[in-house]
Motif scaffolding. Sequence first.
Motif, PDB file in Angstrom:
ATOM      1  N   ARG A 193     -26.375 -55.245   3.969  1.00  0.00           N
ATOM      2  CA  ARG A 193     -26.485 -56.133   5.041  1.00  0.00           C
ATOM      3  C   ARG A 193     -26.720 -55.141   6.301  1.00  0.00           C
ATOM      4  N   GLU A 205     -38.806 -57.153   8.947  1.00  0.00           N
ATOM      5  CA  GLU A 205     -38.219 -58.059   8.326  1.00  0.00           C
ATOM      6  C   GLU A 205     -39.335 -59.328   7.849  1.00  0.00           C
ATOM      7  N   SER A 216     -33.207 -62.492   4.259  1.00  0.00           N
ATOM      8  CA  SER A 216     -32.815 -63.474   5.147  1.00  0.00           C
ATOM      9  C   SER A 216     -32.335 -63.001   6.394  1.00  0.00           C
ATOM     10  N   VAL A 217     -32.213 -63.757   7.382  1.00  0.00           N
ATOM     11  CA  VAL A 217     -31.718 -63.246   8.443  1.00  0.00           C
ATOM     12  C   VAL A 217     -30.976 -64.601   9.156  1.00  0.00           C
ATOM     13  N   ASP A 218     -29.684 -64.245   9.610  1.00  0.00           N
ATOM     14  CA  ASP A 218     -28.845 -65.267  10.162  1.00  0.00           C
ATOM     15  C   ASP A 218     -28.278 -64.846  11.400  1.00  0.00           C
ATOM     16  N   THR A 219     -28.117 -65.642  12.211  1.00  0.00           N
ATOM     17  CA  THR A 219     -27.464 -65.575  13.607  1.00  0.00           C
ATOM     18  C   THR A 219     -26.119 -65.821  13.526  1.00  0.00           C
ATOM     19  N   THR A 220     -25.042 -64.838  13.769  1.00  0.00           N
ATOM     20  CA  THR A 220     -23.715 -65.207  13.770  1.00  0.00           C
ATOM     21  C   THR A 220     -23.023 -64.736  14.929  1.00  0.00           C
ATOM     22  N   ARG A 224     -26.898 -60.646  14.837  1.00  0.00           N
ATOM     23  CA  ARG A 224     -28.258 -60.948  13.697  1.00  0.00           C
ATOM     24  C   ARG A 224     -28.096 -60.181  12.733  1.00  0.00           C
ATOM     25  N   ILE A 226     -29.003 -59.220   8.864  1.00  0.00           N
ATOM     26  CA  ILE A 226     -30.366 -59.275   7.955  1.00  0.00           C
ATOM     27  C   ILE A 226     -29.655 -58.737   6.610  1.00  0.00           C
ATOM     28  N   THR A 227     -29.933 -59.574   5.428  1.00  0.00           N
ATOM     29  CA  THR A 227     -29.452 -59.565   4.153  1.00  0.00           C
ATOM     30  C   THR A 227     -30.593 -59.366   3.331  1.00  0.00           C
TER      31      THR A 227
END
Length: 450
Positions: A193, A205, A216-220, A224, A226-227
């Motif tokens: 991660r 990515e 996968s890319v998630d905004t938290t 940002r 990236i996993t």
Amino acid sequence: MSGHGAAIPMSSRPCGPLSGTAEVPGDKSISHRSFILGALCVGETRITGLLEGQDVLDTGRAMRAFGAEVTRHDNGEWSVHGVGVGGFAEPGNVIDCGNSGTGVRLIMGAMATTPITATFTGDASLNGRPMGRVTDPLALFGVQAHGRSGGRLPMTIVGAPEASGVEYTVPVPSAQVKSAVLLAALNARGETRVIEREATRDHTERMLAGFGADISVDTTEAGRVITLQGQPELRPQAITVPRDPSSAAFPVCAALIVPGSDVLVPGIGLNPTRAGLFTTLREMGADLTYENEREEGGEPVADLRARFSPDMKGIAVPPERAASMIDEYPILSVVAAFAEGRTEMRGVKELRVKESDRIDAMAQGLRANGVEVEEGEDWWIVTGRGPDGVPGGATCAARLDHRIAMSFLILGMAAETAVSIDDAGPIATSFPIFEGLMGGLGAKLERSAD
């Protein structure tokens, strides 16, 4: 001296209107990654539109040294027959990455989790730049790095055997650091991660997903995230490289400041993590329009039309925009010199450790040409002199930096008197057709004797 031979002094004289179509080379970031990811597949990746600048060609040679087959075909296409994730062979000689910080840092990441040893070097500029920003996170995988004091090249990287995934928060916005960690994660067991508080260019990515990686890319709230799942089997691709927005910046900005100009720059990649300069120019009042907007290879693309813009005003560029235009601040500072009022550029400390100290290089050169500049550790402010108010007349040090060299040559096209640089040789690293392309638009560039 140039990093690749004898110095090439060059001058740029005031010229008439620039006009025509400027077909700039392929995107450098995507070209680097095409060679590297192609080498990490099993099978053939075909590449069209590759930037054939020295930086990218050095990366292609490095992939050959690690065992991939890299071939240029008569039609201008390239092919890469890769060796697969974890398949890099130990190179027989030192890997010379020339002037390319992107190349060396991404390659270090790509080989870091394979149990081989490689030694990297570069030209005088690259060997003076810090590598700790990449080798520190790679150490989390078990990688060893042995270089000169201050984490500088030449440097030997000892790859980590049996690496496992890591979690890493990028301390300052840097696509190079993020990408090096993601490439290292490909041959690590389990999940990696990477967290970035501010988004940086996301070509790695996008391309990893295109090559079949589980990413996968998630905004938290943390940023940002990236996993990436390690040890995938990447699939060869057919890649069409969009034209480079960083190279497009030079004919675009020249057209904005040279009276009467009207220039079309077709097929430019407008990835939102790269297009900050064009947003900034429009906020300053530039006559810059997007035509024929479309998507190619998963990347947004458009034709850019730039016309002379005598009414541009200085602005405060939002610091959070820096990551999307970090390479374009030198040429922006040239445009700012021909605007009215102050243009403030802040949050740009990374410019101090690029191919040169770009803040100092531009500040010194602009002052020598009659432009007022204030500077600090991570900022500088240019006070514009209006569309016809820059005296020019100085010779500027390029400092082995392609973007500094091109920026001062653009300055000379609209200044009252010619502007010279001590060495145009580094331009070949990213924009080998710059001289001919700008000359074809009407610029007056001249090589001179030492």
